[in-house]
Scaffold this motif. Structure first.
Motif, short mmCIF file in Angstrom:
data_model
loop_
_atom_site.label_atom_id
_atom_site.label_comp_id
_atom_site.label_asym_id
_atom_site.label_seq_id
_atom_site.Cartn_x
_atom_site.Cartn_y
_atom_site.Cartn_z
N VAL A 20 35.75 89.42 49.24
CA VAL A 20 36.37 90.35 48.32
C VAL A 20 37.39 91.14 49.13
CG1 VAL A 20 36.04 92.38 46.87
CG2 VAL A 20 34.36 90.52 46.82
N ARG A 21 38.65 91.11 48.68
CA ARG A 21 39.72 91.78 49.42
C ARG A 21 40.52 92.67 48.49
NH1 ARG A 21 41.43 86.58 53.16
NH2 ARG A 21 39.61 86.71 54.54
N ILE A 22 41.02 93.77 49.03
CA ILE A 22 41.76 94.73 48.23
C ILE A 22 43.26 94.46 48.36
CG2 ILE A 22 41.94 97.18 47.60
CD1 ILE A 22 39.14 96.00 47.48
N ALA A 23 43.61 93.22 48.28
CA ALA A 23 44.99 92.75 48.26
C ALA A 23 44.92 91.24 48.09
CB ALA A 23 45.74 93.10 49.54
N ARG A 24 45.88 90.66 47.42
CA ARG A 24 45.87 89.21 47.23
C ARG A 24 46.30 88.53 48.52
NH1 ARG A 24 48.58 85.72 42.27
NH2 ARG A 24 47.54 83.76 42.80
N PRO A 25 45.46 87.63 49.06
CA PRO A 25 45.83 86.92 50.30
C PRO A 25 47.05 86.03 50.07
CG PRO A 25 43.49 86.72 49.85
CD PRO A 25 44.11 87.29 48.63
N ARG A 26 47.90 85.98 51.07
CA ARG A 26 49.11 85.16 50.97
C ARG A 26 49.06 83.95 51.88
NH1 ARG A 26 51.00 86.91 46.23
NH2 ARG A 26 51.21 89.18 46.20
N GLU A 27 48.06 83.90 52.76
CA GLU A 27 48.03 82.84 53.76
C GLU A 27 47.04 81.75 53.37
OE1 GLU A 27 44.44 85.17 54.66
OE2 GLU A 27 46.49 85.62 54.02
N GLY A 28 47.32 80.52 53.77
CA GLY A 28 46.36 79.43 53.63
C GLY A 28 46.22 78.92 52.21
N GLU A 29 45.53 77.80 52.07
CA GLU A 29 45.28 77.19 50.77
C GLU A 29 43.93 77.67 50.26
OE1 GLU A 29 45.67 72.99 51.18
OE2 GLU A 29 47.80 73.08 51.70
N LEU A 30 43.90 78.89 49.78
CA LEU A 30 42.67 79.51 49.32
C LEU A 30 42.70 79.67 47.80
CD1 LEU A 30 42.36 82.29 52.05
CD2 LEU A 30 41.19 80.08 52.01
N VAL A 31 41.53 79.64 47.21
CA VAL A 31 41.40 79.87 45.77
C VAL A 31 41.17 81.37 45.56
CG1 VAL A 31 40.07 79.38 43.69
CG2 VAL A 31 40.47 77.56 45.37
N THR A 32 41.99 81.99 44.71
CA THR A 32 41.88 83.43 44.50
C THR A 32 41.67 83.73 43.01
OG1 THR A 32 44.28 83.69 44.21
CG2 THR A 32 43.41 83.90 46.46
N ARG A 33 41.02 84.85 42.76
CA ARG A 33 40.82 85.35 41.40
C ARG A 33 40.84 86.86 41.43
NH1 ARG A 33 36.20 83.86 36.91
NH2 ARG A 33 36.49 85.71 35.60
N VAL B 39 38.01 82.30 48.05
CA VAL B 39 37.07 81.28 48.50
C VAL B 39 37.86 80.05 48.95
CG1 VAL B 39 36.79 80.31 46.17
CG2 VAL B 39 34.99 79.97 47.87
N HIS B 40 37.31 79.33 49.91
CA HIS B 40 37.94 78.09 50.35
C HIS B 40 37.80 77.05 49.24
CE1 HIS B 40 38.84 74.50 52.70
NE2 HIS B 40 39.29 75.30 53.66
N PRO B 41 38.85 76.26 48.97
CA PRO B 41 38.76 75.30 47.86
C PRO B 41 37.63 74.29 48.01
CG PRO B 41 40.74 74.93 49.21
CD PRO B 41 40.18 76.25 49.60
#
Length: 291
Positions: free
Chosen positions: A148-161, A258-260
Motif C-alpha cells: 500500500v503506497r501513498i502515491a501511484r508507482p511509476r516504475e516497473g511492470e506492476l499492477v496497481t489499483r 502487486v507484482h503481475p
C-alpha cells in the motif's frame, strides 16, 4: 570463467547481487537479513570459486571490478529466473503460506492490522507479515508481495489499483497553541503536505519538526501547535480538535501495488481482497468521494 574450488553455490551469487546493488556489507546484510560477516564470507567464497576478484574494497564501499560487472549481468538474469520459479510455485500453494504486505506508518499499524483480523479468522493458513519501512520495498525483488503506497508507482511492470483518496485537515489540542505550526522534517520536503505547509504556513512560528505522522500527532496532543494530518488518522487517534485551514488541504491517494505474477496466487488474492474491502468500508472516513 572456470571455477577452481568445487561447485558454485547459488546462495553466494544471491549475496553477490545484493552487495553489487547495495555497495556496502552492512546495507547488503540488512537487505538479506544476515550479518555483514556472512556477506563478506560469501563473497570471499565466490571469488575463490571463480578465481576472480569481483570487488574493489574501498573506504567508501565495495565497487565492482570489470570481471564483477560481467558476473553481475549474468547473475541478475539468473536471479530474475529464480524469482519467476518462486512466483510460479506460489501460484500452486493455495490459501496457505506467507504473504508479506508493506505499508507506510501509520497505515500498517493503525489502519490495516486491526481490519485484517477477519482475514485471519477466515483463512488461518495464511501467515501475514506486515512491514512498515521508510524505504519502498521492491516487489520485483520479492522484498514484499504487495504494497500500500501513498502515491501511484511509476516504475516497473506492476499492477496497481487506487484504494482511496485521503483528506487532510489541521488539528491541535483543545488547549494547545493554535498560532504555531508543527512541521515535517527537511527529508520530507518533497511531499505534498510539506509543500502545502511551505506555502500556507510561511512566516508562521514553526515550533517542532517530525519525520513521522505519529510524531506530529504526539506534538499536537502535547500542545506544541497545530499540525496538518490525515483526517482519518487524527479522528481515529482522538484528543485533537479540527481547526479551519488557511487554504484547502492537500488530497492524496492510497494505491495497492502487486507484482503481475502474484496477483492471482490464491493467498495473495485473499489478502488483496481483504485490503480492498477495508478501504471501501472506510472510504467516507478516509476522504471525499469514491476511488
Amino acid at each position: 570463467m572456470q571455477k577452481r574450488s568445487g561447485p558454485l553455490d547459488w546462495d553466494d551469487l544471491r549475496v553477490f547481487v545484493a552487495l553489487a546493488r547495495a555497495g556496502s556489507l552492512s546495507a547488503a546484510a540488512r537487505e538479506l537479513r544476515v550479518s555483514h560477516a556472512t556477506v563478506g564470507r560469501r563473497i570471499a567464497a565466490l571469488e575463490e570459486s571463480l578465481g576472480r576478484t569481483l570487488f574493489d574494497r574501498r573506504a567508501d564501499g565495495y565497487v565492482l571490478t570489470a570481471e564483477g560487472a560481467g558476473v553481475l549481468e549474468l547473475a541478475a538474469d539468473m536471479e530474475e529466473r529464480a524469482q519467476g520459479i518462486l512466483r510460479r510455485a506460489g501460484q500452486e500453494a493455495g490459501l496457505t503460506g506467507t504473504v508479506r504486505l508493506t505499508a507506510p506508518e501509520p497505515f500498517a499499524e493503525r489502519f490495516l492490522i486491526p481490519r485484517l483480523a477477519a482475514l485471519h479468522r477466515r483463512h488461518p493458513g495464511i501467515s501475514l507479515e506486515v512491514v512498515s519501512d521508510p524505504r519502498s520495498l521492491s516487489l520485483a525483488k520479492r522484498e514484499a508481495d504487495l504494497a500500500v503506497r501513498i502515491a501511484r508507482p511509476r516504475e516497473g511492470e506492476l499492477v496497481t489499483r487506487r484504494l482511496a483518496r485521503l483528506a487532510y485537515g489541521v488539528y491541535a489540542a483543545p488547549d494547545g497553541d493554535t498560532s504555531a505550526w508543527i512541521g515535517l522534517d527537511d527529508s520530507l520536503a518533497h511531499l505534498p503536505e510539506a509543500q502545502w505547509l511551505a506555502r500556507h504556513a510561511a512566516g508562521a512560528r514553526l515550533v517542532l519538526r517530525a519525520n513521522t505522522l505519529t510524531g506530529q500527532l504526539a506534538a499536537a496532543r502535547a500542545g506544541f501547535g497545530k499540525a496538518l494530518l490525515p483526517r482519518w488518522f487524527a479522528d481515529e487517534e482522538g484528543g485533537l480538535i479540527a481547526l479551519p485551514p488557511p487554504a484547502p488541504p492537500p488530497l492524496r491517494e492510497a494505491w495497492l501495488v502487486v507484482h503481475p505474477d502474484l496477483k492471482d496466487v490464491p493467498r495473495v488474492r485473499a489478502v488483496i481482497d481483504a485490503v480492498v474491502a477495508a478501504f471501501e468500508e472506510e472510504q467516507e472516513r478516509l476522504g471525499p468521494g469514491r476511488p
